[in-house]
Each structure stands twice: as structure tokens, then as C-alpha cells.
Design an enzyme around this catalytic site. Structure first.
Site, mmCIF file in Angstrom:
data_model
loop_
_atom_site.group_PDB
_atom_site.id
_atom_site.type_symbol
_atom_site.label_atom_id
_atom_site.label_comp_id
_atom_site.label_asym_id
_atom_site.label_seq_id
_atom_site.Cartn_x
_atom_site.Cartn_y
_atom_site.Cartn_z
ATOM 1 N N CYS A 173 -4.435 -1.619 -1.841
ATOM 2 C CA CYS A 173 -4.593 -0.191 -2.066
ATOM 3 C C CYS A 173 -5.530 -0.035 -3.267
ATOM 4 C CB CYS A 173 -3.222 0.405 -2.385
ATOM 5 S SG CYS A 173 -3.268 2.103 -2.972
ATOM 6 N N HIS A 192 -7.114 2.943 3.718
ATOM 7 C CA HIS A 192 -6.849 3.746 4.917
ATOM 8 C C HIS A 192 -8.140 4.037 5.701
ATOM 9 C CE1 HIS A 192 -2.910 4.656 3.147
ATOM 10 N NE2 HIS A 192 -2.571 5.247 4.273
ATOM 11 N N GLU A 243 -2.390 8.901 8.216
ATOM 12 C CA GLU A 243 -0.913 8.840 8.253
ATOM 13 C C GLU A 243 -0.338 9.826 9.276
ATOM 14 O OE1 GLU A 243 1.308 6.843 6.644
ATOM 15 O OE2 GLU A 243 -0.226 5.710 5.552
ATOM 16 N N ASP A 288 0.880 -1.182 0.000
ATOM 17 C CA ASP A 288 0.000 0.000 0.000
ATOM 18 C C ASP A 288 0.912 1.225 0.000
ATOM 19 O OD1 ASP A 288 -2.402 1.594 0.371
ATOM 20 O OD2 ASP A 288 -1.777 1.852 2.445
ATOM 21 N N SER A 289 0.287 2.405 -0.075
ATOM 22 C CA SER A 289 1.066 3.639 -0.014
ATOM 23 C C SER A 289 1.590 3.912 1.393
ATOM 24 C CB SER A 289 0.187 4.818 -0.441
ATOM 25 O OG SER A 289 -0.839 4.999 0.518
HETATM 26 N N1 DGL Z 1 -4.768 3.181 0.833
HETATM 27 C C1 DGL Z 1 -4.756 3.585 -0.515
HETATM 28 C C2 DGL Z 1 -6.043 3.354 -1.238
HETATM 29 O O1 DGL Z 1 -6.698 2.372 -0.915
HETATM 30 C C3 DGL Z 1 -3.937 4.788 -0.886
HETATM 31 C C4 DGL Z 1 -4.332 6.070 -0.331
HETATM 32 C C5 DGL Z 1 -3.352 7.181 -0.659
HETATM 33 O O2 DGL Z 1 -2.158 7.024 -0.428
HETATM 34 O O3 DGL Z 1 -3.837 8.213 -1.148
HETATM 35 O O4 DGL Z 1 -6.419 4.054 -2.136
#
Ligand code: DGL
Length: 279
Positions: A73, A186, A152, A10-11
Site C-alpha cells: 500500500c 488499487h 472496492e 493493504d487497506s
Molecule cells: N492501496 C492503497 C495505496 O496504495 C490504499 C488506498 C486507500 O485505501 O486509499 O495507497
């Protein structure tokens, strides 16, 4: 093959919500996680950038022996699931189809709203996948910029978080929806505040459990379920600060993250599916 780890990325911290579901359902599997914290948020990146980042990370995980990749993600699933499936020799699972299946099961009205990042909303992946799967739910999508940063930056509760969530979700409050799909991994970490704003009548749906079921099905079908000594190992990598990842991750998962390692972006260059290398 069956003794190898499952790669999850994930990010940043969001994919831990999927890792937790894998943890519950497949406690004997080794899990290898990458949070690309140095380059978060993914939600405001272009699809091309996400194909690049996802390719690098998936390449790293495959090099580390992953038998399967879970793109934990939605933004990376929207931009890069297909290219990864085409380029990698191991199965690649995303989170969008599982999220829709969970919504179809939970919604009584068969009408749902997906809240997600900008890049996911613009990709229209939820609308397309709902049609392809004949999921039986009508989907509306709402981008919620800023939610990922609340997670975050460890600001998921309190007046500031409530103001932003109320502001972004205002278009929904008059609509009659019974389910809200958390179309960003997230967002389950922000669920308390989201619930407070939308009220208890709206069921929040996460893709995490359905994704874990899909992974289990796949492992059973391929005969790749791990048969080693339980429990499986959990190794976490972050392109950001390992100490901070450990601290927040420990709080979110509810158990100490013992093995957290720093991953320099330079280490990701030249991985098998890094487009920079194949260009
Ligand atoms: N958790 C990610 C998603 O499901 C990435 C969110 C992000 O870094 O903007 O989209």
C-alpha cells in the site's frame, strides 16, 4: 525462518495486485494477507492514523509468524514504512521505491507522473525517494480521490468510472508524459479504464513486479527462501466482510480464494507495534 510465511497488507483489495506478483515469482512461499477493509480508504487518513493501523496489522502478521512484511500500500508506505522498519525485527518492504525503479526503466522521456491517494501525494514520498535513489526520472504527482472506492465498490468499468477517471486525469491529458506510475496498489485494478482515458501511447507502470523482485532478492540474500512442499499456502484476512472479499478477490486474482478469514479490529489491539500499547 525460511519456512515462515511472508506477511502482506493493504487497506483492502489493492494489495492483491502485489500478492499476485509474489504468487507468480515465488509460488512456493506461504503468503499471509491482511486487507483492512473495515478502515479503508487509507488515502484520506492522517499519517498518524496510518502509522497506528499499519503498526497493528504488522504486529498481527509478526505474531502469526511472518518472516518479512510487504507493505502493499503506497499510503501506508508513505506514512509508516520507516517506523515499521525501526520497530520490527523482520525486514519490511514498501512499494514506492520499486514503483520508481519500474518507471525509470519504462520511461523514454525520463519524465513521469505518479497518480496516487491524497495522503501519498501530500507526503511527497515519490519526489523524495526519486531524489534519494537518483532514479533518473523527473516526477510529478497527482492525487486521484475516489479511484480506490471504484475498486472496492466493484465499479471499475462503465460510464461512471470513465467520467471520474477522465475528470481526475484531465490535468495530464495535455502534458507530454509517456509513463504513468500507478502509485496506489488499487489502481492496476482500474487499468482498463485508465488506459481508455489516457490512450495507448502512455505506459501504465505498477510497482507490483519490482516489489516481488525485491522480496525475492532479500529472501535469497538472507537464505530464507521456502524449501517446503510446493505450492505455498495463501491465507487471506479481512477486517471487512469475508464473503465479499472472497468474491471480489477471486475475480481480481482469477483463481478462487479458498481461505478467507474475518479479522475483528478488536483482535488487532495490543499487537507488538501498536502505538496504543507502547504509549
Ligand atoms: N492501496 C492503497 C495505496 O496504495 C490504499 C488506498 C486507500 O485505501 O486509499 O495507497
Amino acid at each position: 525462518m525460511h519456512q515462515r510465511p511472508i506477511g502482506v497488507f493493504d487497506s483492502g483489495l489493492g494489495g492483491l495486485t502485489v500478492l499476485q506478483a509474489l504468487d507468480d515469482l515465488l509460488p512456493d512461499e506461504d503468503l499471509l494477507y491482511v486487507g483492512d477493509t473495515a478502515r479503508y480508504p487509507y488515502g484520506d487518513k492522517s499519517p498518524e492514523e496510518l502509522v497506528h493501523h499499519a503498526g497493528q496489522i504488522a504486529g498481527f502478521l509478526v505474531d502469526a509468524g511472518a518472516k518479512m512484511i510487504v507493505v502493499a500500500c503506497n499510503s501506508a508506505t508513505a506514512a509508516a514504512l520507516q517506523p515499521l522498519q525501526q520497530q520490527l525485527d523482520v525486514p519490511v518492504v514498501g512499494v514506492v521505491a520499486p514503483g520508481l525503479r519500474a518507471a525509470a526503466a519504462a520511461s523514454r522521456t525520463h519524465r513521469t507522473v505518479v497518480i496516487c491517494t491524497q495522503v501519498t501525494a501530500e507526503s511527497r514520498i515519490y519526489e523524495r525517494t526519486a531524489e534519494e535513489l537518483r532514479a533518473g526520472v523527473e516526477v510529478r504527482v497527482l492525487a486521484c480521490p475516489g479511484f480506490v472506492q471504484l475498486v472496492e465498490e466493484d465499479r471499475t468499468v462503465g460510464p461512471e468510472a470513465e467520467r471520474l477517471v477522465a475528470d481526475r486525469l484531465a490535468p495530464l491529458l495535455s502534458a507530454r508524459v509517456d509513463t504513468l506510475v500507478l502509485g496506489c496498489t488499487h489502481f492496476p485494478l482500474l487499468a482498463r479504464t485508465i488506459s481508455k482515458i489516457v490512450g495507448r501511447g502512455v505506459t501504465l507502470v505498477s510497482s507490483a513486479d519490482e516489489t516481488a523482485f525485491e522480496v525475492k532478492d532479500l529472501l535469497e540474500r538472507t537464505g530464507w527462501l521456502r524449501s517446503g512442499t510446493p505450492p505455498g499456502r495463501r491465507v487471506f484476512h479481512t477486517t471487512g466482510d469475508p464473503e465479499r472479499f472472497r468474491e471480489l478477490g477471486t475475480r481480481f486474482l482469477g483463481y478462487p480464494l479458498e481461505d478467507v478469514r474475518g479479522l475483528a479490529l478488536a483482535e488487532l489491539v495490543g499487537r507488538p507495534v501498536d502505538p496504543a500499547r507502547t504509549r
